[in-house]
Design a protein around this motif. Structure first.
Motif, PDB file in Angstrom:
ATOM      1  N   MET B   1       0.827  -1.207   0.000  1.00 41.26           N
ATOM      2  CA  MET B   1       0.000   0.000   0.000  1.00 41.26           C
ATOM      3  C   MET B   1       0.855   1.249   0.000  1.00 41.26           C
ATOM      4  O   MET B   1       1.818   1.366   0.747  1.00 41.26           O
ATOM      5  N   SER B   2       0.523   2.185  -0.873  1.00 42.11           N
ATOM      6  CA  SER B   2       1.292   3.412  -0.922  1.00 42.11           C
ATOM      7  C   SER B   2       0.639   4.448  -0.020  1.00 42.11           C
ATOM      8  O   SER B   2      -0.217   4.137   0.794  1.00 42.11           O
ATOM      9  N   GLY B   3       1.012   5.687  -0.214  1.00 40.08           N
ATOM     10  CA  GLY B   3       0.622   6.718   0.743  1.00 40.08           C
ATOM     11  C   GLY B   3      -0.777   7.260   0.581  1.00 40.08           C
ATOM     12  O   GLY B   3      -1.640   6.662  -0.043  1.00 40.08           O
ATOM     13  N   VAL B   4      -0.957   8.433   1.148  1.00 39.41           N
ATOM     14  CA  VAL B   4      -2.264   9.085   1.173  1.00 39.41           C
ATOM     15  C   VAL B   4      -2.640   9.565  -0.224  1.00 39.41           C
ATOM     16  O   VAL B   4      -1.845  10.188  -0.912  1.00 39.41           O
ATOM     17  N   ILE B   5      -3.853   9.240  -0.659  1.00 35.23           N
ATOM     18  CA  ILE B   5      -4.326   9.713  -1.964  1.00 35.23           C
ATOM     19  C   ILE B   5      -5.257  10.899  -1.780  1.00 35.23           C
ATOM     20  O   ILE B   5      -5.111  11.932  -2.395  1.00 35.23           O
ATOM     21  N   LEU B   6      -6.208  10.719  -0.882  1.00 40.09           N
ATOM     22  CA  LEU B   6      -7.228  11.745  -0.685  1.00 40.09           C
ATOM     23  C   LEU B   6      -7.036  12.366   0.695  1.00 40.09           C
ATOM     24  O   LEU B   6      -6.898  11.652   1.691  1.00 40.09           O
ATOM     25  N   LYS B   7      -7.028  13.671   0.710  1.00 39.32           N
ATOM     26  CA  LYS B   7      -6.826  14.336   1.994  1.00 39.32           C
ATOM     27  C   LYS B   7      -7.780  15.512   2.108  1.00 39.32           C
ATOM     28  O   LYS B   7      -7.930  16.280   1.153  1.00 39.32           O
ATOM     29  N   ALA B   8      -8.427  15.625   3.241  1.00 39.49           N
ATOM     30  CA  ALA B   8      -9.292  16.781   3.472  1.00 39.49           C
ATOM     31  C   ALA B   8      -8.830  17.440   4.752  1.00 39.49           C
ATOM     32  O   ALA B   8      -8.590  16.760   5.747  1.00 39.49           O
ATOM     33  N   SER B   9      -8.669  18.757   4.732  1.00 39.71           N
ATOM     34  CA  SER B   9      -8.288  19.412   5.978  1.00 39.71           C
ATOM     35  C   SER B   9      -9.127  20.659   6.222  1.00 39.71           C
ATOM     36  O   SER B   9      -9.418  21.409   5.289  1.00 39.71           O
ATOM     37  N   VAL B  28      -7.156   9.361   3.341  1.00 35.00           N
ATOM     38  CA  VAL B  28      -7.428   8.010   2.876  1.00 35.00           C
ATOM     39  C   VAL B  28      -6.262   7.552   2.018  1.00 35.00           C
ATOM     40  O   VAL B  28      -5.820   8.268   1.119  1.00 35.00           O
ATOM     41  N   SER B  29      -5.753   6.354   2.319  1.00 35.56           N
ATOM     42  CA  SER B  29      -4.605   5.833   1.579  1.00 35.56           C
ATOM     43  C   SER B  29      -5.067   4.884   0.492  1.00 35.56           C
ATOM     44  O   SER B  29      -6.185   4.372   0.521  1.00 35.56           O
ATOM     45  N   ALA B  30      -4.189   4.647  -0.457  1.00 40.60           N
ATOM     46  CA  ALA B  30      -4.467   3.692  -1.526  1.00 40.60           C
ATOM     47  C   ALA B  30      -4.778   2.331  -0.927  1.00 40.60           C
ATOM     48  O   ALA B  30      -4.125   1.898   0.025  1.00 40.60           O
ATOM     49  N   GLY B  31      -5.772   1.668  -1.466  1.00 38.21           N
ATOM     50  CA  GLY B  31      -6.111   0.327  -1.015  1.00 38.21           C
ATOM     51  C   GLY B  31      -6.890   0.283   0.280  1.00 38.21           C
ATOM     52  O   GLY B  31      -7.102  -0.792   0.846  1.00 38.21           O
ATOM     53  N   GLU B  32      -7.308   1.435   0.760  1.00 35.21           N
ATOM     54  CA  GLU B  32      -7.992   1.474   2.054  1.00 35.21           C
ATOM     55  C   GLU B  32      -9.492   1.723   1.871  1.00 35.21           C
ATOM     56  O   GLU B  32      -9.898   2.459   0.984  1.00 35.21           O
TER      57      GLU B  32
END
Lengths: 341, 362
Positions: B1-9, B28-32
């Motif tokens: 699994m790689s890093g964060v794809i979607l981020k909301a702040s 949310v990270s890839a594959g999650e």
């Protein structure tokens, strides 16, 4: 399946094109003076110019035929655009009162200019009709925000149509006697009296608008799934909606400016075409509606001219006889399906 | 699994000026698989639609692969993020394949004509979701479960990195629910897609999520693994459950217990008493149960439904004190029901209880 579909579509397109050609020839041949096919070709190729046959063909029947085909196609495409916009299979320029709006502004413009002795150019007529279309369209859009129900929207459109027609009648009542005859014929709807110069203007406007509509077929296809999905696929909803409104208004304005209001073509033809082609893909239905509309209006115009010759019926009388039942069928079918799901 | 794809702040979402959910932080990270849960009207769908760039944000940012979504073109967003909502499709004369094909929209040219590669991707998406046999069927004439699957196939054909689903399992039967969520799990694993969804079925949310975000009272109340969220009485508090109970370990709901002076005493264990508990609850008869070990499968149900309950510590033989306690209750009951066929070393106390109750052998 894809192959089957491709075959079906090809056959349908070929059939529609053949029908257009056949009825166009009939339009040229038939009339108060029957002109033999060979003479028609002679007149078209410009051989024996100066003969009566040549004049009738080149100056009366040919422009009328081309205009009927182009304007019929324009109306159908305009109807299909409106159906996509409102996601409503019985939306069309006539039922939504857009044609009547155009009729009103054109009548007003004609009367004002006739009084001062100016004859409106055909481009100015289209301009006036476009303004009227947009006014009716604006009213419909305002109402569509309030009414969510499709039937209510159609009723609102019909009412707007009545209001515009009433105001037109009122204006005609107070117009000069000389103007009335002219206005009255036009406001009933007819493809007669269209000159070759008018045809040039029609051809330019219709070709540009239909081509633009065809280029919108991709986002229209996405829009058929609903706003959320269209937006998610990358459709700029605001621009797309604006384009639909402008194009459908230009097309129906062009028709009204030259032929007056023509009823039900915009709803009936796209509905028939969708059934025949078995799809709603805009990339197929837009050109198919255009050709289908051409055939439909050529047939109706032929009937309008020939049925009680030398008395000519208004084109709307004939299109209503054929078109209105199709609209009712479209409405019933939709209800049936809703219940079925 | 790689890093964060979607981020909301610092996200505040809502309609116009009306804030529905505020102060949302999310990664949310890839594959999650991230699942949003919470009571009706808490704003789960609003959050989803905002993340999917369908609603203008009131405050804060959403970024995809580190790029602010507000600065991205609609086409680029479409290539990275696809949605699957429950909006009804009203289009006429569209086959399921037509609908799935619309997923290729961001990749096709001006007129939207599919290339052979596009067709392969569409076919693959339909195979993956098991709807190839529906390709030529009109979308209006299939079942809700099938339609939902077609919409999922459409979203997959869009080849997204983030897949956003609003209540994908609503209207589906249990088999279709499990199948759809299984497909999502597989997608997340094999294609490294990040899935963000809302679910109303808590049991499924617990089983098919990597992390769960709880929305309540206009804010993100808690974010954690299913194990962290489904523990103690948190779920009952989140939903304000008043008419019944929720058992977090099994993700199981029970109706309210019938309180009052117990009329029946049930000697159960190992799950044999469960049907009797539920039957008595339905008939509105208050009952007592015992002696149940705290690690017995029917312990949570007995605790949820019995007016009075005698328990024993896990793995310990039933003590004489517990038997006495149960006997005291039996004296006040009209009837004793024993659902056990035999007794073992650990629950020998229940055998004594049955004999001493005077209903022995029943």
């Amino acid at each position: 399946m894809n192959k089957k579909r491709a075959v079906r579509w090809t056959v349908c397109f070929a059939a529609l094109t053949l029908l257009t050609a056949a009825f166009a020839v009939l339009e040229l041949v038939c009339g108060s003076t029957d002109i033999a096919l060979s003479d028609v070709f002679g007149a078209l190729t410009g051989r024996d110019s100066g003969s009566a046959a040549h004049t009738i063909i080149a100056e009366i029947r040919l422009p009328r035929t081309i205009a009927a085909a182009l304007l019929g196609g324009a109306l159908s495409v305009s109807g299909f655009l409106l159906q996509s916009f409102f996601n409503n299979p019985i939306a069309g320029p006539y039922v939504l009162g857009i044609s009547s709006g155009a009729k009103l502004t054109v009548a007003l413009a004609m009367m004002l200019t006739m009084q001062s002795g100016i004859l409106l150019s055909s481009a100015a007529m289209v301009g006036a009709a476009f303004v009227g279309s947009l006014i009716s369209m604006g009213a419909i859009l305002l109402l569509s925000g309030k009414v969510k129900n499709m039937a209510q929207l159609i009723i609102a459109g019909v009412m707007i149509g009545y209001i515009c027609s009433a105001v037109t009648e009122l204006a005609v009542t107070f117009a000069d006697d000389a103007n009335i005859v002219n206005l009255h014929n036009w406001s009933m709807g007819s493809f007669s009296g269209i000159s070759m110069d008018d045809v040039t203007v029609i051809a330019v406007i219709v070709a540009a608008a239909v081509a633009a509509a065809f280029l919108l077929s991709k986002p229209m296809g996405a829009y058929q799934l609903g706003e959320s999905y269209a937006q998610n696929m990358g459709v700029n909803l605001k621009l797309f909606r604006l384009a639909l409104i402008l194009l459908s208004s230009v097309l129906s304005a062009c028709v009204t400016a030259f032929a007056g209001p023509v009823s039900f073509v915009g709803v009936a033809v796209p509905h028939l075409v969708k059934s025949i082609f078995g799809t709603v893909k805009p990339i197929v239905i837009i050109p198919a509606s255009f050709i289908g509309g051409a055939v439909f209006c050529l047939v109706c115009d032929l009937i309008a001219r020939m049925l009680f010759a030398p008395v000519e019926l208004s084109i709307s009388t004939v299109t209503a006889v054929f078109g209105a039942p199709v609209v009712i069928a479209a409405m019933l079918r939709r209800r049936g399906q809703k219940r079925g799901v | 699994m790689s890093g964060v794809i979607l981020k909301a702040s610092g996200l505040s979402v809502g309609y116009g000026k009306k804030v529905v959910v505020s102060g949302l932080e999310l990664e949310v990270s890839a594959g999650e698989i991230l699942t949003l849960i919470g009571p009706n009207g808490a704003g789960k769908s609003t959050v989803l639609r905002s993340i999917a760039a369908q609603l203008p944000l009131i405050a804060g940012t959403v970024s995809l692969n580190g790029n602010d979504i507000a600065a991205m073109s609609l086409g680029d967003i479409a290539k990275a993020l696809s949605i699957c909502f429950t909006d009804r499709i009203t289009a006429e004369k569209m086959t399921c394949e037509d609908v799935v094909s619309t997923g290729r929209y961001p990749y096709t040219g001006r007129l939207g004509i599919l290339s052979d590669e596009d067709r392969d991707i569409v076919r693959e998406a339909m195979e993956l979701t098991g709807i190839s046999h529906l390709a030529d069927t009109d979308i209006r004439f299939i079942s809700d479960g099938q339609r939902q699957t077609v919409m999922l196939a459409r979203a997959i054909a869009q080849q997204p990195q983030v897949l956003i689903l609003d209540e994908p399992t609503s209207f589906l039967d249990i088999n279709n629910k499990l199948r759809l969520l299984g497909i999502l799990r597989e997608l997340a694993r094999s294609r490294n897609i990040a899935v963000v969804q809302t679910l109303h079925e808590l049991d499924l949310a617990q089983r098919f999520s990597d992390r769960v975000l709880c929305i309540r009272d206009n804010r993100a109340d808690r974010l954690g693994t299913p194990e962290e969220i489904f523990s103690g009485s948190y779920i009952s508090e989140l939903y304000g459950i008043t008419s019944g109970t929720f058992e977090p370990l099994f993700g199981m709901a029970e109706a309210s217990k019938v309180s009052g002076e117990p009329r029946v005493f049930v000697i159960g264990g190992g799950g044999t008493g469960i049907p009797v508990y539920r039957s008595l609850q339905r008939q509105g008869i208050p009952f007592a149960a015992g002696v149940i070990h705290e690690n017995d499968v029917e312990y949570p149900i007995a605790r949820a439904l019995a007016a009075e309950l005698v328990t024993e510590k896990a793995f310990e033989p039933i003590s004489p004190e517990s038997v006495e306690k149960a006997l005291a209750i039996i004296k006040r009951c009209e009837k004793v029901v024993c659902t056990l066929d035999g007794f073992g070393t650990v629950n020998m106390g229940n055998k004594q209880l049955l004999e001493k109750s005077g209903y022995g052998g029943k």
